[in-house]
Design a protein around this motif. Structure first.
Motif, PDB file in Angstrom:
ATOM      1  N   ALA A 116      56.535 -10.461 -80.000  1.00 23.73           N
ATOM      2  CA  ALA A 116      56.681 -11.912 -80.029  1.00 23.73           C
ATOM      3  C   ALA A 116      55.354 -12.641 -79.870  1.00 23.73           C
ATOM      4  O   ALA A 116      55.260 -13.810 -80.158  1.00 23.73           O
ATOM      5  CB  ALA A 116      57.641 -12.357 -78.932  1.00 23.73           C
ATOM      6  N   ALA A 117      54.305 -11.939 -79.454  1.00 21.64           N
ATOM      7  CA  ALA A 117      53.013 -12.575 -79.234  1.00 21.64           C
ATOM      8  C   ALA A 117      52.369 -13.038 -80.537  1.00 21.64           C
ATOM      9  O   ALA A 117      51.572 -13.957 -80.539  1.00 21.64           O
ATOM     10  CB  ALA A 117      52.082 -11.620 -78.503  1.00 21.64           C
ATOM     11  N   GLU A 118      52.702 -12.390 -81.642  1.00 21.41           N
ATOM     12  CA  GLU A 118      52.105 -12.781 -82.916  1.00 21.41           C
ATOM     13  C   GLU A 118      53.184 -13.285 -83.852  1.00 21.41           C
ATOM     14  O   GLU A 118      54.133 -12.570 -84.145  1.00 21.41           O
ATOM     15  CB  GLU A 118      51.382 -11.586 -83.547  1.00 21.41           C
ATOM     16  N   PRO A 119      53.058 -14.520 -84.317  1.00 19.42           N
ATOM     17  CA  PRO A 119      54.094 -15.050 -85.197  1.00 19.42           C
ATOM     18  C   PRO A 119      54.109 -14.338 -86.546  1.00 19.42           C
ATOM     19  O   PRO A 119      53.072 -13.879 -87.023  1.00 19.42           O
ATOM     20  CB  PRO A 119      53.700 -16.512 -85.372  1.00 19.42           C
ATOM     21  N   PRO A 120      55.283 -14.240 -87.138  1.00 22.86           N
ATOM     22  CA  PRO A 120      55.361 -13.657 -88.468  1.00 22.86           C
ATOM     23  C   PRO A 120      54.763 -14.615 -89.489  1.00 22.86           C
ATOM     24  O   PRO A 120      54.644 -15.811 -89.239  1.00 22.86           O
ATOM     25  CB  PRO A 120      56.852 -13.475 -88.688  1.00 22.86           C
ATOM     26  N   VAL A 121      54.422 -14.058 -90.599  1.00 27.84           N
ATOM     27  CA  VAL A 121      53.809 -14.830 -91.678  1.00 27.84           C
ATOM     28  C   VAL A 121      54.608 -14.584 -92.946  1.00 27.84           C
ATOM     29  O   VAL A 121      55.008 -13.442 -93.222  1.00 27.84           O
ATOM     30  CB  VAL A 121      52.341 -14.380 -91.884  1.00 27.84           C
ATOM     31  N   TYR A 122      54.834 -15.651 -93.726  1.00 27.19           N
ATOM     32  CA  TYR A 122      55.484 -15.472 -95.018  1.00 27.19           C
ATOM     33  C   TYR A 122      54.542 -14.651 -95.894  1.00 27.19           C
ATOM     34  O   TYR A 122      53.438 -15.098 -96.240  1.00 27.19           O
ATOM     35  CB  TYR A 122      55.799 -16.824 -95.672  1.00 27.19           C
ATOM     36  N   SER A 146      62.786 -27.048 -90.554  1.00 26.74           N
ATOM     37  CA  SER A 146      63.423 -28.173 -89.855  1.00 26.74           C
ATOM     38  C   SER A 146      64.937 -28.042 -89.850  1.00 26.74           C
ATOM     39  O   SER A 146      65.606 -28.637 -89.018  1.00 26.74           O
ATOM     40  CB  SER A 146      63.020 -29.505 -90.502  1.00 26.74           C
ATOM     41  N   ARG A 147      65.456 -27.226 -90.759  1.00 25.17           N
ATOM     42  CA  ARG A 147      66.907 -27.016 -90.847  1.00 25.17           C
ATOM     43  C   ARG A 147      67.329 -25.660 -90.276  1.00 25.17           C
ATOM     44  O   ARG A 147      68.487 -25.270 -90.406  1.00 25.17           O
ATOM     45  CB  ARG A 147      67.339 -27.154 -92.300  1.00 25.17           C
ATOM     46  N   GLY A 148      66.346 -24.944 -89.704  1.00 26.01           N
ATOM     47  CA  GLY A 148      66.675 -23.692 -89.033  1.00 26.01           C
ATOM     48  C   GLY A 148      66.479 -22.433 -89.840  1.00 26.01           C
ATOM     49  O   GLY A 148      66.878 -21.358 -89.412  1.00 26.01           O
ATOM     50  N   TYR A 149      65.849 -22.523 -91.013  1.00 28.68           N
ATOM     51  CA  TYR A 149      65.696 -21.361 -91.881  1.00 28.68           C
ATOM     52  C   TYR A 149      64.236 -21.046 -92.172  1.00 28.68           C
ATOM     53  O   TYR A 149      63.417 -21.954 -92.356  1.00 28.68           O
ATOM     54  CB  TYR A 149      66.407 -21.596 -93.223  1.00 28.68           C
ATOM     55  N   ALA A 150      63.929 -19.754 -92.262  1.00 30.53           N
ATOM     56  CA  ALA A 150      62.613 -19.294 -92.694  1.00 30.53           C
ATOM     57  C   ALA A 150      62.717 -19.030 -94.193  1.00 30.53           C
ATOM     58  O   ALA A 150      63.249 -18.012 -94.620  1.00 30.53           O
ATOM     59  CB  ALA A 150      62.208 -18.032 -91.944  1.00 30.53           C
ATOM     60  N   ALA A 191      61.193 -29.456 -87.085  1.00 29.70           N
ATOM     61  CA  ALA A 191      60.747 -28.083 -87.362  1.00 29.70           C
ATOM     62  C   ALA A 191      60.036 -27.439 -86.176  1.00 29.70           C
ATOM     63  O   ALA A 191      60.190 -26.231 -85.946  1.00 29.70           O
ATOM     64  CB  ALA A 191      59.823 -28.074 -88.588  1.00 29.70           C
ATOM     65  N   ASN A 192      59.264 -28.205 -85.418  1.00 29.34           N
ATOM     66  CA  ASN A 192      58.491 -27.616 -84.318  1.00 29.34           C
ATOM     67  C   ASN A 192      59.349 -26.873 -83.293  1.00 29.34           C
ATOM     68  O   ASN A 192      59.041 -25.727 -82.959  1.00 29.34           O
ATOM     69  CB  ASN A 192      57.615 -28.669 -83.649  1.00 29.34           C
ATOM     70  N   PRO A 193      60.435 -27.462 -82.783  1.00 26.32           N
ATOM     71  CA  PRO A 193      61.240 -26.700 -81.819  1.00 26.32           C
ATOM     72  C   PRO A 193      61.962 -25.509 -82.450  1.00 26.32           C
ATOM     73  O   PRO A 193      62.162 -24.489 -81.796  1.00 26.32           O
ATOM     74  CB  PRO A 193      62.221 -27.723 -81.253  1.00 26.32           C
ATOM     75  N   VAL A 194      62.343 -25.630 -83.721  1.00 26.01           N
ATOM     76  CA  VAL A 194      62.991 -24.509 -84.403  1.00 26.01           C
ATOM     77  C   VAL A 194      62.006 -23.345 -84.507  1.00 26.01           C
ATOM     78  O   VAL A 194      62.348 -22.191 -84.224  1.00 26.01           O
ATOM     79  CB  VAL A 194      63.498 -24.922 -85.806  1.00 26.01           C
ATOM     80  N   TRP A 195      60.767 -23.642 -84.891  1.00 26.47           N
ATOM     81  CA  TRP A 195      59.736 -22.605 -84.999  1.00 26.47           C
ATOM     82  C   TRP A 195      59.488 -21.957 -83.641  1.00 26.47           C
ATOM     83  O   TRP A 195      59.412 -20.728 -83.537  1.00 26.47           O
ATOM     84  CB  TRP A 195      58.449 -23.205 -85.561  1.00 26.47           C
ATOM     85  N   ALA A 196      59.407 -22.766 -82.605  1.00 26.87           N
ATOM     86  CA  ALA A 196      59.192 -22.224 -81.258  1.00 26.87           C
ATOM     87  C   ALA A 196      60.336 -21.298 -80.863  1.00 26.87           C
ATOM     88  O   ALA A 196      60.109 -20.224 -80.294  1.00 26.87           O
ATOM     89  CB  ALA A 196      59.047 -23.367 -80.251  1.00 26.87           C
ATOM     90  N   GLU A 197      61.560 -21.667 -81.187  1.00 22.52           N
ATOM     91  CA  GLU A 197      62.712 -20.816 -80.867  1.00 22.52           C
ATOM     92  C   GLU A 197      62.666 -19.516 -81.664  1.00 22.52           C
ATOM     93  O   GLU A 197      62.934 -18.441 -81.142  1.00 22.52           O
ATOM     94  CB  GLU A 197      64.015 -21.553 -81.149  1.00 22.52           C
ATOM     95  N   GLN A 216      62.380 -14.079 -82.107  1.00 19.48           N
ATOM     96  CA  GLN A 216      62.000 -13.192 -83.214  1.00 19.48           C
ATOM     97  C   GLN A 216      63.119 -13.039 -84.231  1.00 19.48           C
ATOM     98  O   GLN A 216      63.312 -11.977 -84.815  1.00 19.48           O
ATOM     99  CB  GLN A 216      61.534 -11.829 -82.688  1.00 19.48           C
ATOM    100  N   VAL A 217      63.883 -14.109 -84.437  1.00 17.96           N
ATOM    101  CA  VAL A 217      64.933 -14.118 -85.450  1.00 17.96           C
ATOM    102  C   VAL A 217      64.476 -15.010 -86.587  1.00 17.96           C
ATOM    103  O   VAL A 217      64.368 -16.230 -86.432  1.00 17.96           O
ATOM    104  CB  VAL A 217      66.283 -14.622 -84.871  1.00 17.96           C
ATOM    105  N   PHE A 218      64.201 -14.390 -87.726  1.00 21.66           N
ATOM    106  CA  PHE A 218      63.713 -15.120 -88.903  1.00 21.66           C
ATOM    107  C   PHE A 218      64.660 -14.844 -90.053  1.00 21.66           C
ATOM    108  O   PHE A 218      64.661 -13.781 -90.629  1.00 21.66           O
ATOM    109  CB  PHE A 218      62.283 -14.706 -89.248  1.00 21.66           C
TER     110      PHE A 218
END
Length: 156
Positions: free
Chosen positions: A26-32, A100-104, A142-148, A153-155
């Motif tokens: 979880a320390a490193e965010p995933p990247v598209y 912002s809508r909860g999807y990656a 989008a910011n709080p969704v990204w933080a969650e 680690q659910v993408f």
């Protein structure tokens, strides 16, 4: 000698060990990334310096946040290496409206915008039009969704 008690104690410890592994990830965010290459191989620095998407080249690449990033020049690679957080797109390069809508959601290189010095990518040009109607509102959602997503680690 293995006893039933030894096996039970060992089995009970496995979930705890797994939790430790999860928090390290979880320390490193995933990247598209497609095949390990971030944002379809486009140069994130070029959005800032050339005001347009520019395809990167494998000979100018760097590894950051578990993905390989391509750049159009050695200079752009150097700029990114010095400050990747400045040039990397928000939300790991996933679609800002989708986030912002909860999807990656995947993104296209032409559907971009720089707001407050940060690169935001969108799924396509039609979604970008939606984004442009309320950028602050989408960022606020989008910011709080990204933080969650980073925390859990659910993408999806």
């Amino acid at each position: 000698m293995l006893t039933r008690r030894t096996l039970l104690v060992g089995a009970a410890a496995l979930p705890v060990a797994a939790l430790g592994t999860t928090s390290a990830v979880a320390a490193e965010p995933p990247v598209y990334a497609t095949n390990g290459v971030a944002i379809n191989g486009y140069d994130p620095v070029a959005y800032f310096t050339e005001n347009m998407p520019v395809k990167g080249k494998p000979e100018f690449s760097t590894d950051w946040n578990n993905a390989t990033w391509y750049f159009s020049s050695a200079e752009n690679k150097s700029m990114f290496d010095a400050n990747p957080e400045k040039y990397a797109p928000q939300y790991g390069g996933f679609c800002a409206v989708g986030m912002s809508r909860g999807y990656a959601v995947s993104t296209e290189p032409d559907a971009w915008y720089i707001e407050d010095g940060k690169l935001d990518l969108n799924h396509n040009l039609a979604v970008r039009k939606t984004w442009l109607k309320d950028i602050p509102g989408y960022i606020e959602k989008a910011n709080p969704v990204w933080a969650e997503k980073l925390e859990t680690q659910v993408f999806e």
